[in-house]
Design a protein around this motif. Sequence first.
Motif, PDB file in Angstrom:
ATOM      1  N   ILE A 122      -0.920  -1.352  -4.548  1.00  0.00           N
ATOM      2  CA  ILE A 122      -2.083  -0.266  -4.565  1.00  0.00           C
ATOM      3  C   ILE A 122      -1.687   1.139  -4.217  1.00  0.00           C
ATOM      4  O   ILE A 122      -1.009   1.478  -3.043  1.00  0.00           O
ATOM      5  N   VAL A 151      -1.930   5.041  -3.344  1.00  0.00           N
ATOM      6  CA  VAL A 151      -2.936   5.830  -2.437  1.00  0.00           C
ATOM      7  C   VAL A 151      -2.349   7.358  -2.641  1.00  0.00           C
ATOM      8  O   VAL A 151      -1.266   7.740  -2.028  1.00  0.00           O
ATOM      9  N   GLN A 159     -12.678   5.577  -7.218  1.00  0.00           N
ATOM     10  CA  GLN A 159     -11.249   5.695  -6.753  1.00  0.00           C
ATOM     11  C   GLN A 159     -11.158   6.523  -5.606  1.00  0.00           C
ATOM     12  O   GLN A 159      -9.914   7.030  -5.129  1.00  0.00           O
ATOM     13  N   VAL A 170      -7.627   9.960  -1.367  1.00  0.00           N
ATOM     14  CA  VAL A 170      -8.290  10.107  -0.206  1.00  0.00           C
ATOM     15  C   VAL A 170      -7.886  11.482   0.500  1.00  0.00           C
ATOM     16  O   VAL A 170      -7.082  12.013   0.267  1.00  0.00           O
ATOM     17  N   VAL A 187      -8.708  -2.897  -0.797  1.00  0.00           N
ATOM     18  CA  VAL A 187      -7.597  -3.554  -0.072  1.00  0.00           C
ATOM     19  C   VAL A 187      -7.954  -4.755   0.574  1.00  0.00           C
ATOM     20  O   VAL A 187      -7.281  -5.862   0.398  1.00  0.00           O
ATOM     21  N   LEU A 225       0.909  -1.244  -0.176  1.00  0.00           N
ATOM     22  CA  LEU A 225      -0.039  -0.058   0.030  1.00  0.00           C
ATOM     23  C   LEU A 225       0.751   1.390   0.143  1.00  0.00           C
ATOM     24  O   LEU A 225       1.552   1.601   0.896  1.00  0.00           O
ATOM     25  N   THR A 257     -11.873   6.774   1.760  1.00  0.00           N
ATOM     26  CA  THR A 257     -10.938   5.902   2.447  1.00  0.00           C
ATOM     27  C   THR A 257     -12.110   4.664   2.521  1.00  0.00           C
ATOM     28  O   THR A 257     -11.303   3.352   2.591  1.00  0.00           O
ATOM     29  N   TYR A 308      -5.608   2.612  -8.244  1.00  0.00           N
ATOM     30  CA  TYR A 308      -5.072   4.167  -7.840  1.00  0.00           C
ATOM     31  C   TYR A 308      -6.425   4.739  -7.038  1.00  0.00           C
ATOM     32  O   TYR A 308      -7.544   4.626  -7.605  1.00  0.00           O
ATOM     33  N   PHE A 309      -5.872   5.255  -6.022  1.00  0.00           N
ATOM     34  CA  PHE A 309      -6.842   5.932  -4.911  1.00  0.00           C
ATOM     35  C   PHE A 309      -6.505   7.247  -4.544  1.00  0.00           C
ATOM     36  O   PHE A 309      -5.315   7.563  -4.418  1.00  0.00           O
ATOM     37  N   ASN A 335     -13.736   3.269   0.233  1.00  0.00           N
ATOM     38  CA  ASN A 335     -13.455   2.471  -1.090  1.00  0.00           C
ATOM     39  C   ASN A 335     -12.403   1.743  -0.957  1.00  0.00           C
ATOM     40  O   ASN A 335     -12.048   0.668  -1.592  1.00  0.00           O
ATOM     41  N   LEU A 336     -11.469   2.404  -0.581  1.00  0.00           N
ATOM     42  CA  LEU A 336     -10.093   1.986  -0.604  1.00  0.00           C
ATOM     43  C   LEU A 336      -9.945   0.966   0.492  1.00  0.00           C
ATOM     44  O   LEU A 336      -9.321  -0.079   0.136  1.00  0.00           O
ATOM     45  N   SER A 337     -10.629   0.850   1.448  1.00  0.00           N
ATOM     46  CA  SER A 337     -10.503  -0.343   2.623  1.00  0.00           C
ATOM     47  C   SER A 337     -11.228  -1.567   1.957  1.00  0.00           C
ATOM     48  O   SER A 337     -10.818  -2.658   2.070  1.00  0.00           O
TER      49      SER A 337
END
Length: 978
Positions: free
Chosen positions: A481, A483, A556, A519, A566, A452, A559, A516-517, A561-563
Amino acid sequence: MWRLRRPAVACEVCHSLVKHSSGIKGSLPLQKLHLVSRSIYHSRHPTLKLQRAQFRTSFQQFSSLTNPPLHKLKLSPIKYGYQPRRNFWPARLAARLLKLRYLVLGSAVGGGYTAKKTFDQWKDMIPDLSDYKWIVPDFVWEIDDYIDLEKIRKALPDSEDLSKLAPDFDKIVESLSLLKDFFTTGHKLVSEVIGASDLLLLLGSSGETTFRATDHGPESDKHFRKVSDKEKIDQLQEELLHTQLKYQRILERLEKENKELRKIVLQKDDKGIHHRKLKKSLIDMYSEVLDVLSDYDASYNTQDHLPRVVVVGDQSAGKTSVLEMIAQARIFPRGSGEMMTRSPVKVTLSEGPHHVALFKDSSREFDLTKEEDLAALRHEIELRMRKNVKEGCTVSPETISLNVKGPGIQRMVLVDLPGVINTVTSGMAPDTKETIFSISKAYMQNPNAIILCIQDGSVDAERSIVTDLVSQMDPHGRRTIFVLTKVDLAEKNVASPSRIQQIIEGKLFPMKALGYFAVVTGKGNSSESIEAIREYEEEFFQNSKLLKTSMLKAHQVTTRNLSLAVSDCFWKMVRESVEQQADSFKATRFNLETEWKNNYPRLRELDRNELFEKAKNEILDEVISLSQVTPKHWEEILQQSLWERVSTHVIENIYLPAAQTMNSGTFNTTVDIKLKQWTDKQLPNKAVEVAWETLQEEFSRFMTEPKGKEHDDIFDKLKEAVKEESIKRHKWNDFAEDSLRVIQHNALEDRSISDKQQWDAAIYFMEEALQARLKDTENAIENMVGPDWKKRWLYWKNRTQEQCILNETKNELEKMLKCNEEHPAYLASDEITTVRKNLESRGVTVDPSLIKDTWHQVYRRHFLKTALNHCNLCRRGFYYYQRHFVDSELECNDVVLFWRIQRMLAITANTLRQQLTNTEVRRLEKNVKEVLEDFAEDGEKKVKLLTGKRVQLAEDLKKVREIQEKLDAFIEALHQEK
């Protein structure tokens, strides 16, 4: 198709009416027609009344999972009584034909409007499925790259063309009015036309509204044509963004409700309401496997083959903030610009009824909903980090294991690493930068680790260090990933927003990534709550140009959506690699078991903890053996040891000074005074010291005594350490000296010898003591004057010059003693001068101090020989002692002194033995147990004291078996969940 179920009802009605109007009456039974169709087809049907009542009173509950309710339906009243048939057949025929036409048109218009309204209602209730984009394959989202949707849109007819297909409702109304005037005399026809109008109301919700809405169609089309394409696009994007945010809020509300319900269910299970044993969650089982692997020997290189999420980034890039947003709590220490993460922190996230955190090696739970517990948790993490960092270092590779549970938390294992730095500042160790790089590489080299990569969006991308490091470890980006944090600051500060898009799309960095994210980690205030940061993040992306201009996609950002992404990637990697890892451990276990059978075929496979327990039992058995020592053995050892300790003081400071006196009265007085002083100051303390040393010697003898074939030398180092630590902690009872002082004083005051046996024992004790002193004195004289003539001839030894001088001095002093055998213990000055002149006359120069030293030894030997002769004479003196030596020249006061000493030693030994057996042995046993308990909790001690190839092999074998069992259980649970 399920969304158009309601409009299909209207189509069925139309279909029924068309069949009926075409004159095919017998092809469809009346019972199979729709309810409304039966009411029109035959008003006097016997089941019509019952069906109508049921339709009016029916009520259907609905939820988000059922069809939304229609508007309240209202049927026109229909008379059911007998109506006479009229003979005006042209009017009836026209009525039937017109009725059919308008019913078909009205049903089409009303049904279309109702379908549109139902579709809008369902559209408002459908959640935003963009959050679950990961469920749909990637090619579906990339379909617009292969299909030109713009061409399809242009190929579709315009709204103007569609409006031409709609019926002319003005003409319909005009025809209705003409028919009304034409059939003024036909009341039945009018009523049926009115019924048709009511049916239009039934099927179209509101005929007036429908006509009115359709009436303004041309004006709307004209206005629509005036709108430019750019405004259309902006309006559609705005509407799409608001719709997405609306659905997002609905989904979050549903998730919140779901979280509360799951919390209630978990709480009920926690209280035992369901009376069933809860199984460990998958993430907890997986975390246990990683914990065991972290303690495994690194030489096998297996601890880094299982997946985990490795969080890397530049210092102050927002790594910790992202982790806290995923964990939904501010759990990590915070600082302004300084390094706070000084060692890796493994965080296991799992779902539970309460939002709590706890360490692997502690049972304390920190309530993450309370600020004081959060502060205590942050402080504890900081203390553990500083404890792990060795002196002279800034960071440490030792891992801190932390479990975080709570409702709605995504299950995964994350490792927060120290931030990568570019320059070593003051206060840091010189190798800090290299150490951080080596720690990061060690975790990222794991082929199954998910990287990450955290990049600060508020600084220039060219200043990033971590991206180069990640691209080296994962050049193809198959497990990375990316961020971008602090996007709110980036949007304000970056002049070209397209630069952010380039970063998100991976075009600005050489590294590649799986996703790609972007936050937002708050406004920079450390006191912000997680909820406040989340609201700020949603508000920012709602108004951000990055979403409005389609630079970023909805899945994208945030947080949350990121969680989700992941967690999904983590479990995908776990499922792909865990079985392969289990197979490798099976092979390792087979190799270790084979090695053990070849090297230690007759020994059990005892690991370090089991060996410690075995040694502990042996040590406790040996301590218990102390209580089985006989009282006689204790007293003999104590009496002998005590006399060895005090004999010098008794002979030199009590007996010899008293023996220099001229009469028995002075002798007894001197002895009493010196014994009283000795008892008050030194004797009790010496006795306690002797007892403690005796206890140590016996304890050491039991600990080190070989046990024959059962003796295992692997325990020797541990037993020695336990013995030393127990003796170090043991302290004799403080009141023992006071009680001994009284007992010893009373024993020394007694002078009455009761029988001849005690008298002979005292003489024997005195002879032994004097002979031992005489032997020591002769050895001292021999060392002083050198070997005698016999040793010089037999062993070829010679005297030194100093020894020759001392020998001449000794001979001169012996001549003087022969002349006066009752000479006092000290030489007078004139006697020293005489001896010196006699020696000078023979050519020997002697110092006066040398004469005094030689005299001390010569006179001591002379006195001891005289005392032994006197002791032999006193063997027959018990009779005179009973008469107090009246009318006798024999005085044996020295024998009485030694009897007093001997009796005092016996009584003291008995008292010390009682203290040992009643108190001190038990206290020593208690100390040994405490030391063993402390050693059992100290893993480093056990590793240091229990060493060897056998121990290490058994330890590795146990670890491999434990890991394999846990992996097998985890794989089985993983298959069951599938």
